[in-house]
Design an enzyme around this catalytic site. Structure first.
Site, PDB file in Angstrom:
ATOM      1  N   GLU A  30     -11.513   5.661   5.015  1.00  0.00           N
ATOM      2  CA  GLU A  30     -11.103   6.549   6.115  1.00  0.00           C
ATOM      3  C   GLU A  30     -12.223   6.703   7.144  1.00  0.00           C
ATOM      4  O   GLU A  30     -11.965   6.787   8.346  1.00  0.00           O
ATOM      5  CB  GLU A  30     -10.686   7.929   5.586  1.00  0.00           C
ATOM      6  CG  GLU A  30      -9.451   7.939   4.724  1.00  0.00           C
ATOM      7  CD  GLU A  30      -8.157   7.589   5.441  1.00  0.00           C
ATOM      8  OE1 GLU A  30      -8.140   7.524   6.686  1.00  0.00           O
ATOM      9  OE2 GLU A  30      -7.159   7.375   4.750  1.00  0.00           O
TER      10      GLU A  30
ATOM     11  N   TYR B  97       0.842  -1.199   0.000  1.00  0.00           N
ATOM     12  CA  TYR B  97       0.000   0.000   0.000  1.00  0.00           C
ATOM     13  C   TYR B  97       0.880   1.253   0.000  1.00  0.00           C
ATOM     14  O   TYR B  97       0.663   2.178  -0.790  1.00  0.00           O
ATOM     15  CB  TYR B  97      -0.937  -0.024   1.213  1.00  0.00           C
ATOM     16  CG  TYR B  97      -1.662   1.276   1.449  1.00  0.00           C
ATOM     17  CD1 TYR B  97      -2.685   1.690   0.594  1.00  0.00           C
ATOM     18  CD2 TYR B  97      -1.316   2.105   2.515  1.00  0.00           C
ATOM     19  CE1 TYR B  97      -3.337   2.899   0.798  1.00  0.00           C
ATOM     20  CE2 TYR B  97      -1.967   3.305   2.727  1.00  0.00           C
ATOM     21  CZ  TYR B  97      -2.973   3.701   1.864  1.00  0.00           C
ATOM     22  OH  TYR B  97      -3.612   4.896   2.066  1.00  0.00           O
TER      23      TYR B  97
ATOM     24  N   TRP C  36      -5.214   1.667  10.577  1.00  0.00           N
ATOM     25  CA  TRP C  36      -5.354   1.628   9.124  1.00  0.00           C
ATOM     26  C   TRP C  36      -5.132   0.217   8.596  1.00  0.00           C
ATOM     27  O   TRP C  36      -5.798  -0.223   7.669  1.00  0.00           O
ATOM     28  CB  TRP C  36      -4.395   2.635   8.479  1.00  0.00           C
ATOM     29  CG  TRP C  36      -4.529   2.696   6.992  1.00  0.00           C
ATOM     30  CD1 TRP C  36      -3.568   2.415   6.076  1.00  0.00           C
ATOM     31  CD2 TRP C  36      -5.690   3.062   6.228  1.00  0.00           C
ATOM     32  NE1 TRP C  36      -4.055   2.574   4.796  1.00  0.00           N
ATOM     33  CE2 TRP C  36      -5.356   2.972   4.871  1.00  0.00           C
ATOM     34  CE3 TRP C  36      -6.985   3.447   6.575  1.00  0.00           C
ATOM     35  CZ2 TRP C  36      -6.255   3.253   3.845  1.00  0.00           C
ATOM     36  CZ3 TRP C  36      -7.887   3.728   5.550  1.00  0.00           C
ATOM     37  CH2 TRP C  36      -7.518   3.636   4.215  1.00  0.00           C
TER      38      TRP C  36
END
Length: 187
Positions: free
Chosen positions: A40, A18, A48
Site C-alpha cells: 500500500e 486477487y 493497485w
C-alpha cells in the site's frame, strides 16, 4: 454460471484472482499485515494493478517482506533497491519501508502484535459496509483518519488516511465488496 464480482476487478485475471482470494479477507497475521502495508505504501499515487503485477518482485527485493530484516537495511541495501527495475524505485518509499519496519517492531513490542494494535481500531471485528457501486465506497473514514494519525505518531511514513483505508479494505478490517458480489457474504 459466471460469478458476480466487484466491478473494479473485472477484465484482468490477476486482479480477479486477487479479488476472489485475498481482498477483504480478514488478516490477523503480522507478516501478511506488514506485506500489505509495504504494498500500500508503494501504491500511493499509482494504480493497485501496477503494484500487484510487481508483487513478486517486491517480495524478492524485500526479503519476502521480512520486517525484522528490513528494519536493519543499511545504505548499501537501500541503494541496491533503488537500482531494482522490478519494483517502484522511489527513494522516499524505499526509505519509508525501512522506517515502517522499525516502527512495526516497536508496535509489536508495545501491543504484543501489530494485529492486536491495528484490529483494536475496529474492536476486533470487520466493519461490513453495504457498497452498491465501488465508486461510492469511501476513500477515508473517521477510523482510517484516527489510525493514520496514530501510525504517524508512532513513526510510520506514507500512511495517510487513504493509504490506511485501502489497507483496511485489503486486510478485511472493512468489507467493501459490492453487495451483489459473490465475495460479500463469504468474507
Amino acid at each position: 454460471m459466471k460469478k458476480q464480482r466487484c466491478f473494479w476487478c473485472l477484465g484482468d485475471a490477476l486482479y480477479e484472482k486477487y479479488h476472489d482470494e485475498e481482498w477483504g479477507v480478514p488478516v490477523r497475521d503480522d507478516a501478511t499485515l506488514f506485506e500489505f502495508l509495504v504494498l500500500e505504501t508503494f501504491q500511493a499515487g499509482l494504480s493497485w494493478i501496477t503494484i500487484l503485477r510487481k508483487r513478486e518482485n517486491f517480495r524478492k527485493a524485500f526479503d519476502n517482506f521480512d520486517y525484522k530484516k528490513i528494519a536493519s537495511y543499511d545504505e548499501t541495501k537501500i541503494a541496491s533497491l533503488l537500482q531494482d527495475a522490478g519494483i517502484v524505485r522511489n527513494k522516499l518509499k524505499v526509505r519509508a519501508t525501512v522506517t515502517n519496519a522499525q516502527a512495526f517492531l516497536s508496535v509489536q513490542k508495545e501491543f504484543g502484535s501489530f494485529s492486536d494494535y491495528i484490529w483494536g481500531f475496529v474492536e476486533g471485528q470487520p466493519i461490513k459496509n453495504r457498497v452498491v457501486n465501488y465508486k461510492d465506497a469511501p476513500a477515508t473514514t473517521q477510523i482510517s483518519d484516527a489510525l493514520s494519525k496514530d501510525l504517524k505518531k508512532k513513526g510510520f511514513k506514507f500512511v495517510g488516511s487513504t493509504v490506511i483505508y485501502a489497507h483496511m479494505q485489503a486486510t478485511g478490517m472493512v468489507n467493501d465488496h459490492e453487495i451483489d458480489c459473490f465475495r460479500y457474504d463469504e468474507v
